[in-house]
Design a protein around this motif. Structure first.
Motif, PDB file in Angstrom:
ATOM      1  N   ARG A 120       0.870  -1.472   0.412  1.00  0.00           N
ATOM      2  CA  ARG A 120       0.156   0.015  -0.036  1.00  0.00           C
ATOM      3  C   ARG A 120       0.656   1.247   0.292  1.00  0.00           C
ATOM      4  O   ARG A 120       0.148   2.245  -0.063  1.00  0.00           O
ATOM      5  CB  ARG A 120      -1.101   0.033   1.014  1.00  0.00           C
ATOM      6  CG  ARG A 120      -2.162  -0.875   1.195  1.00  0.00           C
ATOM      7  CD  ARG A 120      -2.486  -1.096   2.996  1.00  0.00           C
ATOM      8  NE  ARG A 120      -3.434  -0.156   2.686  1.00  0.00           N
ATOM      9  CZ  ARG A 120      -3.267   1.179   4.926  1.00  0.00           C
ATOM     10  NH1 ARG A 120      -3.059   0.391   5.150  1.00  0.00           N
ATOM     11  NH2 ARG A 120      -3.313   2.008   4.184  1.00  0.00           N
ATOM     12  N   VAL A 121       2.608   1.257   0.125  1.00  0.00           N
ATOM     13  CA  VAL A 121       2.394   2.116   0.668  1.00  0.00           C
ATOM     14  C   VAL A 121       2.811   3.649  -0.983  1.00  0.00           C
ATOM     15  O   VAL A 121       2.605   5.239  -0.744  1.00  0.00           O
ATOM     16  CB  VAL A 121       4.591   2.063   0.631  1.00  0.00           C
ATOM     17  CG1 VAL A 121       6.024   3.140   0.723  1.00  0.00           C
ATOM     18  CG2 VAL A 121       4.811   0.366   1.973  1.00  0.00           C
ATOM     19  N   ALA A 122       3.323   2.613  -1.825  1.00  0.00           N
ATOM     20  CA  ALA A 122       3.458   3.728  -3.064  1.00  0.00           C
ATOM     21  C   ALA A 122       1.969   4.409  -3.700  1.00  0.00           C
ATOM     22  O   ALA A 122       1.829   5.860  -3.493  1.00  0.00           O
ATOM     23  CB  ALA A 122       3.030   3.212  -4.097  1.00  0.00           C
ATOM     24  N   ALA A 123       0.911   3.661  -2.776  1.00  0.00           N
ATOM     25  CA  ALA A 123      -0.962   4.274  -3.150  1.00  0.00           C
ATOM     26  C   ALA A 123      -0.521   5.905  -2.997  1.00  0.00           C
ATOM     27  O   ALA A 123      -1.037   6.761  -2.529  1.00  0.00           O
ATOM     28  CB  ALA A 123      -1.751   3.426  -3.184  1.00  0.00           C
ATOM     29  N   VAL A 124      -0.306   5.201  -1.141  1.00  0.00           N
ATOM     30  CA  VAL A 124      -0.922   6.175  -0.106  1.00  0.00           C
ATOM     31  C   VAL A 124       0.830   6.897   0.078  1.00  0.00           C
ATOM     32  O   VAL A 124       0.216   8.752   0.404  1.00  0.00           O
ATOM     33  CB  VAL A 124       0.000   5.663   1.058  1.00  0.00           C
ATOM     34  CG1 VAL A 124       0.214   6.978   3.050  1.00  0.00           C
ATOM     35  CG2 VAL A 124      -0.854   4.346   1.861  1.00  0.00           C
ATOM     36  N   LEU A 125       1.577   6.741  -0.393  1.00  0.00           N
ATOM     37  CA  LEU A 125       2.119   8.184  -0.853  1.00  0.00           C
ATOM     38  C   LEU A 125       2.063   9.179  -1.890  1.00  0.00           C
ATOM     39  O   LEU A 125       1.914  10.537  -1.712  1.00  0.00           O
ATOM     40  CB  LEU A 125       3.709   7.816  -1.029  1.00  0.00           C
ATOM     41  CG  LEU A 125       4.623   7.286  -0.363  1.00  0.00           C
ATOM     42  CD1 LEU A 125       6.451   6.904  -0.686  1.00  0.00           C
ATOM     43  CD2 LEU A 125       4.589   8.131   1.978  1.00  0.00           C
ATOM     44  N   ALA A 126       1.222   8.572  -3.491  1.00  0.00           N
ATOM     45  CA  ALA A 126       1.213   9.135  -3.942  1.00  0.00           C
ATOM     46  C   ALA A 126      -0.107  10.147  -3.814  1.00  0.00           C
ATOM     47  O   ALA A 126      -0.217  10.945  -4.964  1.00  0.00           O
ATOM     48  CB  ALA A 126       0.445   7.976  -5.620  1.00  0.00           C
ATOM     49  N   ALA A 127      -0.937   9.571  -2.981  1.00  0.00           N
ATOM     50  CA  ALA A 127      -2.461  10.138  -2.326  1.00  0.00           C
ATOM     51  C   ALA A 127      -1.840  11.278  -1.551  1.00  0.00           C
ATOM     52  O   ALA A 127      -2.967  12.982  -1.704  1.00  0.00           O
ATOM     53  CB  ALA A 127      -3.642   9.620  -1.813  1.00  0.00           C
ATOM     54  N   GLY A 128      -1.013  11.637  -1.049  1.00  0.00           N
ATOM     55  CA  GLY A 128      -0.073  12.365   0.088  1.00  0.00           C
ATOM     56  C   GLY A 128      -1.460  13.290   1.213  1.00  0.00           C
ATOM     57  O   GLY A 128      -2.330  11.906   1.326  1.00  0.00           O
ATOM     58  N   GLY A 129      -0.908  14.134   1.835  1.00  0.00           N
ATOM     59  CA  GLY A 129      -2.432  14.466   2.432  1.00  0.00           C
ATOM     60  C   GLY A 129      -2.820  16.186   2.013  1.00  0.00           C
ATOM     61  O   GLY A 129      -2.312  17.235   2.924  1.00  0.00           O
TER      62      GLY A 129
END
Length: 234
Positions: A120-129
Motif C-alpha cells: 500500500r505504500v506507493a498508493a498512500v504516498l501518491a495520494a499525499g495529504g
C-alpha cells in the motif's frame, strides 16, 4: 520570546552550506528507516502533520540543538506514540522485562488493522495529504495588496505551534497569490479542529526583515494564513 526551533534569519549560526547535487538522498541507511517508520506510524491516524511538527518543536532545547535531523524525527515520534497511547514507555525500552517473564502471546494491538503494508505504500504516498478545504471565511486580500504581519505566536494556545516565523513579525509585505483556503496549523496542531482560512503567498524585501541585510533588495516569499496578517493603513 523566540523558541529554540524558530531559527530562521537568526544571526550567529554561521553560513549555510548546501549539499552537492549528487549527494545521496539518505547519507546513512538508518535515515531512510527513520522516514519509513515515521510515515508508517502516521498512517495509524492518531495525529496529523501539524501535531507531529509541534512534537518536534517540543523537544528539550539540549536535544533539539544536539540531535541530527532524523534523530529529531525519531525522538518526537517516540513522544507521540506514548502521548497518544499507541505504545507504553516500556515498549520503547531496550529490554521489556515484563514481556521476557511471560511466554504468553501478546494480544493483537487495537490499531493492527491500520498497519501500512508494503503493497500500500506507493498508493498512500501518491495520494499525499491535501490540506486545502472549503471554508466560509472570505479572502480579505487580493494580489498586490500591502499587508503587515502580526507578532509571531499562537493566539489560541500559549506557546503553541505557529507557521509565522519570528523574523517576519511586524514586517510589511505584498500579496502575490491567494492559494485558496487551507487547514490552519495553529488550531490543527492542538486538537482544536482544522479551522481552514485563506492562505497567501506574501513577498517581503530583505531590508524589511533585517536591518543589515547582506542583499537588501532580495525577496523572501512566505506562505501565511489570513489571521497572521493585517492591512497596511493608507
Amino acid at each position: 520570546m523566540s523558541r529554540i526551533h524558530d531559527m530562521g534569519g537568526r544571526y550567529g549560526d554561521g553560513p549555510i552550506t548546501p549539499e552537492p547535487q549528487d549527494a545521496p538522498v539518505f547519507p546513512e541507511d538508518w535515515h531512510g528507516r527513520a522516514l519509513a517508520v515515521t510515515l508508517a506510524c502516521g498512517a495509524l491516524g492518531q495525529w496529523n502533520i501539524d501535531i507531529s511538527r509541534h512534537a518536534r518543536e517540543c523537544l528539550s532545547p539540549s536535544d533539539y540543538m544536539n540531535f541530527s535531523y532524523y534523530e529529531k524525527w525519531l525522538a518526537a515520534l517516540a513522544d507521540l506514540l506514548v502521548a497518544q497511547g499507541v505504545l507504553r514507555r516500556e515498549d520503547l525500552s531496550d529490554v521489556d522485562e515484563a514481556a521476557n517473564d511471560s511466554d504468553a502471546a501478546e494480544p493483537a494491538h487495537p490499531l493492527a488493522e491500520r498497519c501500512l503494508s508494503a503493497d500500500r505504500v506507493a498508493a498512500v504516498l501518491a495520494a499525499g495529504g491535501p490540506a486545502d478545504r472549503k471554508s466560509p471565511v472570505a479572502a480579505q486580500y487580493q494580489p498586490g495588496d500591502l499587508v503587515r504581519t502580526r507578532l509571531s505566536g499562537n493566539r489560541l494556545v500559549a506557546g503553541g505551534h505557529t507557521r509565522l516565523p519570528t523574523y517576519a513579525s511586524h514586517a510589511q509585505g505584498q500579496i502575490l497569490r491567494l492559494h485558496g483556503t487551507h487547514v490552519f496549523p495553529d488550531s490543527n496542531a492542538h486538537g482544536q479542529g482544522e479551522a481552514p482560512e485563506p492562505l497567501y503567498a506574501v513577498a517581503f524585501a530583505a531590508r524589511d526583515l533585517w536591518p543589515q541585510a547582506e542583499h537588501p533588495n532580495d525577496e523572501v516569499v512566505l506562505d501565511l494564513w489570513q489571521s497572521y496578517l493585517e492591512p497596511v493603513s493608507s
